[in-house]
Design a protein around this motif. Sequence first.
Motif, PDB file in Angstrom:
ATOM      1  N   GLY A   1     -15.952  -0.850   7.910  1.00 21.62           N
ATOM      2  CA  GLY A   1     -16.963  -1.900   7.835  1.00 21.62           C
ATOM      3  C   GLY A   1     -17.460  -2.086   6.423  1.00 21.62           C
ATOM      4  N   LEU A   2     -18.700  -2.509   6.291  1.00 20.09           N
ATOM      5  CA  LEU A   2     -19.282  -2.640   4.956  1.00 20.09           C
ATOM      6  C   LEU A   2     -19.496  -1.278   4.319  1.00 20.09           C
ATOM      7  N   GLY A   3     -19.680  -0.250   5.160  1.00 20.87           N
ATOM      8  CA  GLY A   3     -19.762   1.117   4.648  1.00 20.87           C
ATOM      9  C   GLY A   3     -20.864   1.282   3.628  1.00 20.87           C
ATOM     10  N   ASN A   4     -20.477   1.846   2.472  1.00 23.03           N
ATOM     11  CA  ASN A   4     -21.437   2.013   1.386  1.00 23.03           C
ATOM     12  C   ASN A   4     -20.736   1.782   0.062  1.00 23.03           C
ATOM     13  N   ILE A   5     -21.365   2.136  -1.042  1.00 20.51           N
ATOM     14  CA  ILE A   5     -20.768   1.897  -2.357  1.00 20.51           C
ATOM     15  C   ILE A   5     -20.330   3.197  -3.014  1.00 20.51           C
ATOM     16  N   GLN A   6     -20.198   4.264  -2.217  1.00 24.56           N
ATOM     17  CA  GLN A   6     -19.778   5.554  -2.744  1.00 24.56           C
ATOM     18  C   GLN A   6     -18.246   5.649  -2.748  1.00 24.56           C
ATOM     19  N   PRO A   7     -17.666   6.577  -3.522  1.00 23.24           N
ATOM     20  CA  PRO A   7     -16.203   6.652  -3.648  1.00 23.24           C
ATOM     21  C   PRO A   7     -15.530   7.137  -2.378  1.00 23.24           C
ATOM     22  N   ALA A   8     -14.314   6.664  -2.160  1.00 17.36           N
ATOM     23  CA  ALA A   8     -13.514   7.075  -1.004  1.00 17.36           C
ATOM     24  C   ALA A   8     -12.040   6.850  -1.309  1.00 17.36           C
ATOM     25  N   GLN A   9     -11.200   7.391  -0.421  1.00 14.44           N
ATOM     26  CA  GLN A   9      -9.749   7.168  -0.514  1.00 14.44           C
ATOM     27  C   GLN A   9      -9.198   6.682   0.821  1.00 14.44           C
ATOM     28  N   SER A  10     -10.070   6.133   1.622  1.00 16.95           N
ATOM     29  CA  SER A  10      -9.722   5.782   3.001  1.00 16.95           C
ATOM     30  C   SER A  10      -8.984   4.460   3.144  1.00 16.95           C
ATOM     31  N   ASP A  11      -8.552   3.862   2.019  1.00 19.27           N
ATOM     32  CA  ASP A  11      -7.705   2.666   2.072  1.00 19.27           C
ATOM     33  C   ASP A  11      -6.233   3.032   1.910  1.00 19.27           C
ATOM     34  N   TYR A  12      -5.915   4.319   1.965  1.00 22.01           N
ATOM     35  CA  TYR A  12      -4.543   4.777   1.737  1.00 22.01           C
ATOM     36  C   TYR A  12      -3.559   4.098   2.694  1.00 22.01           C
ATOM     37  N   PHE A  13      -3.868   4.104   3.980  1.00 24.31           N
ATOM     38  CA  PHE A  13      -2.971   3.460   4.943  1.00 24.31           C
ATOM     39  C   PHE A  13      -2.758   1.996   4.572  1.00 24.31           C
ATOM     40  N   GLN A  14      -3.851   1.321   4.254  1.00 19.62           N
ATOM     41  CA  GLN A  14      -3.782  -0.114   3.999  1.00 19.62           C
ATOM     42  C   GLN A  14      -2.876  -0.446   2.818  1.00 19.62           C
ATOM     43  N   VAL A  15      -2.943   0.366   1.762  1.00 24.04           N
ATOM     44  CA  VAL A  15      -2.164   0.039   0.566  1.00 24.04           C
ATOM     45  C   VAL A  15      -0.729   0.543   0.625  1.00 24.04           C
ATOM     46  N   THR A  16      -0.465   1.588   1.409  1.00 27.46           N
ATOM     47  CA  THR A  16       0.877   2.175   1.402  1.00 27.46           C
ATOM     48  C   THR A  16       1.755   1.717   2.558  1.00 27.46           C
ATOM     49  N   LYS A  17       1.169   1.174   3.594  1.00 26.76           N
ATOM     50  CA  LYS A  17       1.949   0.802   4.772  1.00 26.76           C
ATOM     51  C   LYS A  17       2.127  -0.710   4.901  1.00 26.76           C
ATOM     52  N   GLY A  18       1.785  -1.461   3.863  1.00 31.50           N
ATOM     53  CA  GLY A  18       1.867  -2.906   3.960  1.00 31.50           C
ATOM     54  C   GLY A  18       0.695  -3.435   4.751  1.00 31.50           C
ATOM     55  N   GLY A  19      -0.446  -3.636   4.108  1.00 31.92           N
ATOM     56  CA  GLY A  19      -1.691  -3.918   4.824  1.00 31.92           C
ATOM     57  C   GLY A  19      -1.746  -5.249   5.530  1.00 31.92           C
ATOM     58  N   GLY A  20      -0.875  -6.162   5.155  1.00 30.89           N
ATOM     59  CA  GLY A  20      -0.869  -7.472   5.793  1.00 30.89           C
ATOM     60  C   GLY A  20       0.253  -7.585   6.811  1.00 30.89           C
ATOM     61  N   HIS A  21       0.594  -8.825   7.172  1.00 35.98           N
ATOM     62  CA  HIS A  21       1.588  -9.078   8.210  1.00 35.98           C
ATOM     63  C   HIS A  21       3.003  -9.063   7.618  1.00 35.98           C
TER      64      HIS A  21
END
Length: 354
Positions: free
Chosen positions: A110-130
């Motif tokens: 979601g909007l989450g927060n503004i602190q650091p994370a690495q939780s977009d790994y799946f999105q960037v490595t597995k082809g995040g779009g269609h």
Amino acid sequence: MAKVLMKGNEVIAEAAINAGCKYFFGYPITPQSELVAYMARRLPEVGGLFLQAESEVAAINMVYGAAGTGVRVMTSSSSPGFSLKQEGISYLVGAELPAVIVNVVRGGPGLGNIQPAQSDYFQVTKGGGHGDYYTPVLAPASLQEIVDLTREAFEIADRYRTPVILLGDGMLGQMMEPVEFSREMEKDFVPKEWATTGTRGDGKRRVITSLQLDAETLEQRNIHLQKKFARIKENEVRYETYLTDDADFIITAFGTVARIAMNAIDRARKQGIKVGLIRPVSLWPFPVQPFIETRDQVKGYLSVEMSAGQMIEDVRLAVEGRAPVEFFGRTGGVVPTQEEIFGKIIELTGRVTV
């Protein structure tokens, strides 16, 4: 050239300009807004164009248009905004257009927060779009490495006609370190014969699109793309190893977490615990080889991430069950500490600290 003290987001921007990027389309979102502001100030100084789009969706489609003319172009965002760009990224891949896309990750979902994370790994490595696609992903661990990898991102993008993702986190974007821009600003580029810059009287019609209504034609496009992805996997793997030659246990981590893990490894080594590090620099293509070379000699791996466990899946695939793979992660923008990682090393090795 003398070193200068800069903030991470500004380093990304200056490194992009140094690599010959003169076009930027973006939208401010914390914790990468300084990158947008820096581009707004600097690009006019070097004869470039900055445009703040009305949304992340608009920005990525502006990137598509600029990339079609053959120029070096970039956009940046943070996790929720990056999600909005996924359709456009898929279009860029399908149309084979080079661009660099920066994601300075923050806590979610979601909007989450503004602190650091690495939780977009799946999105960037597995082809995040269609669609069936991948994008090369580079993950720097220091501001000086940002300088080098930003240039490499543009070079890879041009070499393969593909968008490339530069992945950092809020900590990397906000920290300050001395950096050196040792290479001359890129100015001269080989003209791109496919670019939509007009026929200039040669009669050759140039059309760029990702739309292929005929199924067999689209399948041939997909076969072509898959062959390109295979070349990228063969030629563009990047990683760093640290004290793995005699290691009984190996930590794997990327980005800023890898720096914290190195300190925990040094502490463990002082107590006679043989621990090493494998740091993926390219998250896709994932560096399988260092795991193949170590999986029969070690007693186990520990994947340390600022997520609930995403890169660990690629680690387990690389290890192929030859050794146990454990996980330690913090989520929601909480950064793992050296003490926590060291404690996990002690737990993993079954030893008691002195």
